[in-house]
Design a protein around this motif. Structure first.
Motif, PDB file in Angstrom:
ATOM      1  N   ALA A 226       0.830  -1.270  -0.039  1.00  0.00           N
ATOM      2  CA  ALA A 226       0.090  -0.070   0.097  1.00  0.00           C
ATOM      3  C   ALA A 226       0.785   1.304   0.114  1.00  0.00           C
ATOM      4  O   ALA A 226       1.941   1.435   0.670  1.00  0.00           O
ATOM      5  CB  ALA A 226      -0.941   0.009   1.159  1.00  0.00           C
ATOM      6  N   LEU A 227       0.508   2.299  -0.752  1.00  0.00           N
ATOM      7  CA  LEU A 227       1.179   3.672  -1.036  1.00  0.00           C
ATOM      8  C   LEU A 227       0.246   4.526  -0.255  1.00  0.00           C
ATOM      9  O   LEU A 227      -0.720   4.860  -0.576  1.00  0.00           O
ATOM     10  CB  LEU A 227       1.354   3.840  -2.265  1.00  0.00           C
ATOM     11  CG  LEU A 227       2.325   4.978  -2.949  1.00  0.00           C
ATOM     12  CD1 LEU A 227       3.802   4.463  -2.249  1.00  0.00           C
ATOM     13  CD2 LEU A 227       2.245   4.969  -4.414  1.00  0.00           C
ATOM     14  N   HIS A 228       0.767   4.949   1.054  1.00  0.00           N
ATOM     15  CA  HIS A 228       0.121   6.049   1.723  1.00  0.00           C
ATOM     16  C   HIS A 228       0.808   7.442   1.495  1.00  0.00           C
ATOM     17  O   HIS A 228       2.054   7.587   1.346  1.00  0.00           O
ATOM     18  CB  HIS A 228       0.278   5.975   3.286  1.00  0.00           C
ATOM     19  CG  HIS A 228      -0.563   4.661   3.730  1.00  0.00           C
ATOM     20  ND1 HIS A 228      -0.360   3.345   3.396  1.00  0.00           N
ATOM     21  CD2 HIS A 228      -1.736   4.726   4.347  1.00  0.00           C
ATOM     22  CE1 HIS A 228      -1.275   2.810   3.745  1.00  0.00           C
ATOM     23  NE2 HIS A 228      -2.089   3.401   4.716  1.00  0.00           N
ATOM     24  N   ARG A 229      -0.046   8.707   1.417  1.00  0.00           N
ATOM     25  CA  ARG A 229       0.450   9.887   1.232  1.00  0.00           C
ATOM     26  C   ARG A 229      -0.184  11.005   2.045  1.00  0.00           C
ATOM     27  O   ARG A 229      -1.467  10.866   2.233  1.00  0.00           O
ATOM     28  CB  ARG A 229       0.664  10.259  -0.326  1.00  0.00           C
ATOM     29  CG  ARG A 229       1.081  11.775  -0.603  1.00  0.00           C
ATOM     30  CD  ARG A 229       1.378  11.988  -1.805  1.00  0.00           C
ATOM     31  NE  ARG A 229       0.175  12.169  -2.746  1.00  0.00           N
ATOM     32  CZ  ARG A 229      -0.087  12.370  -3.950  1.00  0.00           C
ATOM     33  NH1 ARG A 229       1.063  12.970  -4.504  1.00  0.00           N
ATOM     34  NH2 ARG A 229      -1.052  12.661  -4.444  1.00  0.00           N
ATOM     35  N   GLY A 230       0.504  11.960   2.659  1.00  0.00           N
ATOM     36  CA  GLY A 230      -0.035  12.858   3.324  1.00  0.00           C
ATOM     37  C   GLY A 230       0.628  14.216   3.375  1.00  0.00           C
ATOM     38  O   GLY A 230       1.711  14.102   2.768  1.00  0.00           O
ATOM     39  N   PHE A 231       0.150  15.264   3.949  1.00  0.00           N
ATOM     40  CA  PHE A 231       0.765  16.636   3.777  1.00  0.00           C
ATOM     41  C   PHE A 231       0.716  17.283   4.941  1.00  0.00           C
ATOM     42  O   PHE A 231      -0.174  17.319   5.919  1.00  0.00           O
ATOM     43  CB  PHE A 231      -0.353  17.499   2.723  1.00  0.00           C
ATOM     44  CG  PHE A 231      -0.203  16.926   1.230  1.00  0.00           C
ATOM     45  CD1 PHE A 231       0.748  17.220   0.278  1.00  0.00           C
ATOM     46  CD2 PHE A 231      -1.234  15.959   0.932  1.00  0.00           C
ATOM     47  CE1 PHE A 231       0.669  16.589  -1.103  1.00  0.00           C
ATOM     48  CE2 PHE A 231      -1.037  15.396  -0.521  1.00  0.00           C
ATOM     49  CZ  PHE A 231      -0.268  15.677  -1.211  1.00  0.00           C
TER      50      PHE A 231
END
Length: 249
Positions: A226-231
């Protein structure tokens, strides 16, 4: 031969990766059945590095992921806890002026606040003794408006695929590890750490609790990864907008 266990003592993890460092990339290609390069491409696209930006690649190993990020013209700090991995990485990336290797503990990063445009880690977060502390450090060193990208083994949502995958981890991976790895016993830990790791939504919540906003994930290879992204919120934004889930794309 060294192998870590689920206590993830830093000295044990570092010693294990020191021993597998020289053949690490070859072994990954074999054990992932060729998918490692596809996951690396997807991670690079999620990070979206740009020329002139500064990117921190944590658990960078031999720098294969860092080299992919640096092709954009971004400057990449390749950080790893294992001196063996760093030594091999410096040798293999000696001609790349956009990569700098630094030995670092992910839970106590030796960088100033708000230093990086992006922080990324691939298949390393589950090896850290305190993943929440590492995520807090990632948040601390990322600039406002910057991003974090976590590529990690996960839990296939479809029960049939999950059962087949766990059968591969238990029976197939040891066979391939004996053929490809200089320390096949270390890959018993790999199987244990994958099965012990939380699912996609749980990790998304962890990333949001660290302070990142607009946290989303997408599944790769049916959720095996799984590829998670946040800012990081801009100063005018309220932190902690929560985690959102996103299926396969």
């Amino acid at each position: 031969m060294s192998r870590a266990d689920l206590s993830k003592q830093p000295s044990d993890v570092a010693a294990m990766f020191d021993e597998v460092s020289y053949h690490y990339d070859r072994t990954n290609a074999v054990l992932s059945v060729g998918n490692a390069s596809l996951w690396r491409v997807a991670t690079t696209r999620a990070v979206d590095p740009r020329a002139g930006q500064l990117v921190l690649d944590v658990a960078a190993g031999t720098g294969t992921s860092s080299a992919s990020l640096a092709r954009s013209g971004a400057r990449v700090i390749a950080a790893d806890f294992s001196p063996g991995m760093i030594a091999v990485g410096r040798e293999r990336q000696a001609g790349n002026p956009n990569i700098e290797f630094v030995q670092a503990d992910a839970t106590r990063l030796p960088f100033d606040d708000d230093s990086f445009d992006a922080v990324t880690i691939s298949f390393g977060l589950r090896n850290i003794v305190d993943p929440d502390a590492a995520l807090a450090e990632f948040f601390r060193v990322t600039k406002p408006g910057g991003r974090v990208v976590v590529c990690e083994f996960s839990r296939p949502p479809a029960s049939a695929i999950r059962s087949a995958y766990y059968a591969y981890l238990r029976y197939g991976m040891p066979v391939f590890a004996r053929l490809a790895s200089s320390n096949p016993s270390a890959y018993a830990y790999l199987m244990e750490s994958i099965r012990d790791w939380p699912d996609q939504q749980t990790l998304a919540r962890k990333i949001a609790r660290a302070g990142y906003e607009s946290v989303k994930y997408r599944n790769l290879t049916a959720g095996i990864v799984a590829l998670h992204r946040g800012f990081v919120p801009m100063p005018s934004s309220a932190p902690g907008s929560g985690a959102e889930s996103k299926g396969d794309q």
